[in-house]
Write an enzyme that holds these catalytic residues in place. Structure first.
Site, PDB file in Angstrom:
ATOM      1  NE  ARG A   1      -2.057   7.179  -7.829  1.00 35.16           N
ATOM      2  CZ  ARG A   1      -1.031   6.581  -7.929  1.00 35.16           C
ATOM      3  NH1 ARG A   1      -0.275   6.898  -9.677  1.00 35.16           N
ATOM      4  NH2 ARG A   1      -0.350   5.792  -6.924  1.00 35.16           N
TER       5      ARG A   1
ATOM      6  CE1 TYR B   1      -4.028  12.584 -16.141  1.00 35.85           C
ATOM      7  CE2 TYR B   1      -2.047  12.175 -17.464  1.00 35.85           C
ATOM      8  CZ  TYR B   1      -2.324  12.024 -16.035  1.00 35.85           C
ATOM      9  OH  TYR B   1      -2.458  11.307 -15.131  1.00 35.85           O
TER      10      TYR B   1
HETATM   11  C1  LIG Z   1       4.207  10.608 -12.568  1.00 34.98           C
HETATM   12  C2  LIG Z   1       3.714   8.984 -12.443  1.00 34.98           C
HETATM   13  C3  LIG Z   1       2.467   9.239 -13.192  1.00 34.98           C
HETATM   14  C4  LIG Z   1       2.099   7.681 -13.753  1.00 34.98           C
HETATM   15  N1  LIG Z   1       1.248   7.507 -14.120  1.00 34.98           N
HETATM   16  C5  LIG Z   1       0.510   6.996 -14.802  1.00 34.98           C
HETATM   17  C6  LIG Z   1       0.431   6.414 -15.339  1.00 34.98           C
HETATM   18  O1  LIG Z   1      -1.106   7.736 -16.325  1.00 34.98           O
HETATM   19  N2  LIG Z   1      -0.990   5.198 -16.016  1.00 34.98           N
HETATM   20  C7  LIG Z   1      -0.451   4.196 -14.894  1.00 34.98           C
HETATM   21  O2  LIG Z   1      -1.662   3.411 -15.292  1.00 34.98           O
HETATM   22  N3  LIG Z   1      -0.028   4.067 -13.748  1.00 34.98           N
HETATM   23  C8  LIG Z   1       1.160   5.731 -13.992  1.00 34.98           C
HETATM   24  N4  LIG Z   1       1.951   4.736 -12.276  1.00 34.98           N
HETATM   25  C9  LIG Z   1       2.000   4.332 -11.879  1.00 34.98           C
HETATM   26  C10 LIG Z   1       1.392   3.223 -10.511  1.00 34.98           C
HETATM   27  O3  LIG Z   1       1.007   4.775  -9.585  1.00 34.98           O
HETATM   28  C11 LIG Z   1       1.612   2.312 -10.374  1.00 34.98           C
HETATM   29  O4  LIG Z   1       2.475   1.597 -11.302  1.00 34.98           O
HETATM   30  C12 LIG Z   1       0.735   2.151  -9.403  1.00 34.98           C
HETATM   31  O5  LIG Z   1      -0.151   3.132  -8.697  1.00 34.98           O
HETATM   32  C13 LIG Z   1       0.939   0.225  -9.272  1.00 34.98           C
HETATM   33  O6  LIG Z   1       0.237   0.081  -7.996  1.00 34.98           O
HETATM   34  P1  LIG Z   1       0.389  -0.419  -7.164  1.00 34.98           P
HETATM   35  O7  LIG Z   1      -1.052  -1.484  -6.294  1.00 34.98           O
HETATM   36  O8  LIG Z   1       0.578  -2.795  -7.468  1.00 34.98           O
HETATM   37  O9  LIG Z   1       1.814  -0.060  -6.107  1.00 34.98           O
HETATM   38  P2  LIG Z   1       0.754   0.713  -4.670  1.00 34.98           P
HETATM   39  O10 LIG Z   1       0.217   2.099  -5.360  1.00 34.98           O
HETATM   40  O11 LIG Z   1       2.618   1.705  -4.478  1.00 34.98           O
HETATM   41  O12 LIG Z   1       0.572   0.682  -3.232  1.00 34.98           O
HETATM   42  C14 LIG Z   1       1.020  -0.116  -2.171  1.00 34.98           C
HETATM   43  C15 LIG Z   1      -0.008  -0.730  -1.340  1.00 34.98           C
HETATM   44  O13 LIG Z   1       0.512  -1.089  -0.333  1.00 34.98           O
HETATM   45  C16 LIG Z   1       1.261  -0.543   0.492  1.00 34.98           C
HETATM   46  N5  LIG Z   1       2.053  -0.929   1.234  1.00 34.98           N
HETATM   47  C17 LIG Z   1       3.262  -1.334   1.326  1.00 34.98           C
HETATM   48  N6  LIG Z   1       4.350  -2.121   1.744  1.00 34.98           N
HETATM   49  C18 LIG Z   1       3.247  -2.991   2.794  1.00 34.98           C
HETATM   50  C19 LIG Z   1       3.380  -3.721   3.902  1.00 34.98           C
HETATM   51  N7  LIG Z   1       4.590  -4.459   4.533  1.00 34.98           N
HETATM   52  N8  LIG Z   1       2.510  -3.822   4.466  1.00 34.98           N
HETATM   53  C20 LIG Z   1       1.306  -3.467   4.529  1.00 34.98           C
HETATM   54  N9  LIG Z   1       1.242  -2.846   3.261  1.00 34.98           N
HETATM   55  C21 LIG Z   1       2.044  -2.636   2.437  1.00 34.98           C
HETATM   56  C22 LIG Z   1       1.129   0.323   0.167  1.00 34.98           C
HETATM   57  O14 LIG Z   1       0.568   1.810   1.326  1.00 34.98           O
HETATM   58  C23 LIG Z   1       0.123   1.038  -0.815  1.00 34.98           C
HETATM   59  O15 LIG Z   1      -0.956   0.930  -0.395  1.00 34.98           O
HETATM   60  C24 LIG Z   1       2.213   6.580 -12.841  1.00 34.98           C
HETATM   61  C25 LIG Z   1       3.833   6.767 -11.416  1.00 34.98           C
HETATM   62  C26 LIG Z   1       4.293   7.373 -11.720  1.00 34.98           C
HETATM   63  C27 LIG Z   1       5.157   7.531 -10.308  1.00 34.98           C
END
Ligand SMILES: Cc1cc2nc3c(=O)[nH]c(=O)nc-3n(C[C@H](O)[C@H](O)[C@H](O)COP(=O)(O)OP(=O)(O)OC[C@H]3O[C@@H](n4cnc5c(N)ncnc54)[C@H](O)[C@@H]3O)c2cc1C
Length: 394
Positions: free
Chosen positions: A106, A218
């Site tokens: 990641r 993996y």
């Molecule tokens: C065990 C596990 C395995 C996974 N495996 C996969 C996989 O194989 N393939 C896949 O596609 N997905 C996988 N996922 C899912 C994936 O990790 C998430 O869906 C993805 O990271 C979501 O990205 P995002 O940017 O939406 O949210 P996040 O990664 O949660 O990013 C949110 C960001 O916003 C910031 N933030 C939060 N609140 C605020 C605020 N109020 N003000 C400013 N900043 C803020 C946080 O600090 C963070 O940097 C997995 C998840 C888990 C738990």
């Protein structure tokens, strides 16, 4: 005039959104609450539906350089180790869907996106900016951080993850509701393959299914590192909002019970286990769950899901590209209509992926007669059950 868009959250979804918008010549400023941009150390699988979108963002070469390209996905019984089903990946995926199936670290994917956003230089990247308040008017959005700084723009994208505060701006019943804590816990560990005995190193995706649990292993980082995740139906580990650093292999083994010798040897060899309480939300029910006027959500902020289809980050990247496509080169005045088009284009697919992820959990963790039926179906229809044309081709 380029449209000025504020993006709350600098994870994979937020950075992909900023990159996609910058290519439409819009200004996208990213506000991240953490002191530095970064990602936790864990693997992520990217199906061809996702790698195709990253290629569209001109990240194809960079992605290939950081990824592992597994040759197959092999499903086994966690109890006996017997192979239940096999899906060829590698060349087969490339030929079938026109894009590769990759596994990445990641942090590597996050860095790839961050470098690309920086290279375009069309917006600000603001760290230590915890967005705590949002105000909207007919033609403006204003966000304030918890330390009383404020910024204005033409629109706001909430990419602030599972516990999103931006989603409170939506005009839907679920806007104020917290995520659901599933009662499932994920343990994960990551190690250089060179630190493992040869018999435990892997170039494919291995999945083990057991009663109320499953495990996935993996390669990432060009195949040099191995990522292992075990998910078990067990008491929540620590704080539901963060990885539990202190979680031990003993806690994991207790949650797992008896596993097959091959899997147990791998678990014993992996150092540094950390646990994460899994949460999700019910599948989206309409476009109103993703956008309202000048505010739109991407990724986990809109549709957090259990990771049993490995598509949470993938859907965030699909959202990012779709949002930029809906806006095109549109002006600030066109934002509400563009966000409505974006939500209309995305909600049903995201809902289907959320629902399928939950269903996969029931199938993966089945017990008793359901488990026997599942194993028989896997043996007979394996590849057809594992391939997902509606998802990978979409
Ligand atoms: C065990 C596990 C395995 C996974 N495996 C996969 C996989 O194989 N393939 C896949 O596609 N997905 C996988 N996922 C899912 C994936 O990790 C998430 O869906 C993805 O990271 C979501 O990205 P995002 O940017 O939406 O949210 P996040 O990664 O949660 O990013 C949110 C960001 O916003 C910031 N933030 C939060 N609140 C605020 C605020 N109020 N003000 C400013 N900043 C803020 C946080 O600090 C963070 O940097 C997995 C998840 C888990 C738990």
């Amino acid at each position: 005039m380029p449209t000025h868009i504020l993006v709350a959250g600098g994870g994979i979804g937020g950075l992909a959104t900023a990159l996609a918008l910058s290519r439409g010549r819009h200004r996208a400023d990213v506000f991240e609450r953490a002191a530095v941009f970064g990602e936790i150390g864990a693997g992520v699988q990217l199906g061809p539906n996702v790698t195709r979108r990253l290629q569209q963002l001109d990240l194809g070469q960079g992605l290939a350089a950081i990824a592992a390209r597994p040759d197959a996905l092999v499903v086994q019984s966690a109890g006996s180790g017997a192979v239940l089903a096999r899906l060829p990946l590698g060349d087969a995926m490339q030929q079938r869907y026109g894009a590769p199936y990759f596994c990445v670290h990641r942090a590597d994917l996050h860095t790839l996106l961050l470098d690309a956003v920086r290279a375009r230089g069309t917006g600000a990247l603001v760290t230590a900016a915890h967005i705590g308040q949002v105000e909207t008017s007919d033609d403006l959005v204003c966000v304030s951080s918890t330390d009383a700084r404020a910024w204005e723009g033409d629109a706001l994208v909430g990419a602030d993850g599972l516990w999103s505060m931006v989603r409170r701006q939506l005009d839907c019943a679920c806007a104020d509701q917290p995520p659901r804590i599933t009662g499932h816990t994920a343990w994960r560990a990551l190690v250089p393959q060179s630190a493992l005995p040869a018999a435990l190193r892997r170039s494919r995706v291995d999945v083990w299914l057991g009663p109320r649990l499953h495990a996935v292993a993996y390669p990432v980082r060009g195949g040099d590192w191995l990522n292992v995740v075990v998910i078990a139906e067990s008491a929540p580990a620590g704080d539901a909002r963060d990885w539990d650093q202190a979680s031990s292999l003993a806690a994991l083994t207790q949650a797992m019970g008896r596993s097959c010798a091959g899997l147990q040897a791998l678990l014993d060899a992996m150092p540094g286990w950390r646990a994460w309480t899994l949460s999700d939300r019910a599948p989206l029910t309409s476009a109103a769950d993703m956008a309202h006027e000048r505010v739109a959500l991407v990724g986990d902020a809109a549709h957090p899901m259990v990771p049993y289809l490995a598509q949470g980050a993938g859907m965030a990247i699909e959202d990012a590209v779709a949002l930029a496509d809906a806006l095109g080169s549109g002006s600030a005045a066109e934002v509400p209509a563009a966000f409505a088009r974006y939500a209309e284009a995305r909600w049903a697919r995201n809902a289907r992926v959320q629902a399928r992820a939950r269903r996969n959990g029931e199938i993966f963790h089945a017990t008793g007669a359901v488990r026997l039926g599942r194993d028989m179906a896997m043996r007979m229809l394996g590849t057809r059950l594992l391939d997902q044309p509606w998802l990978y081709g979409g």
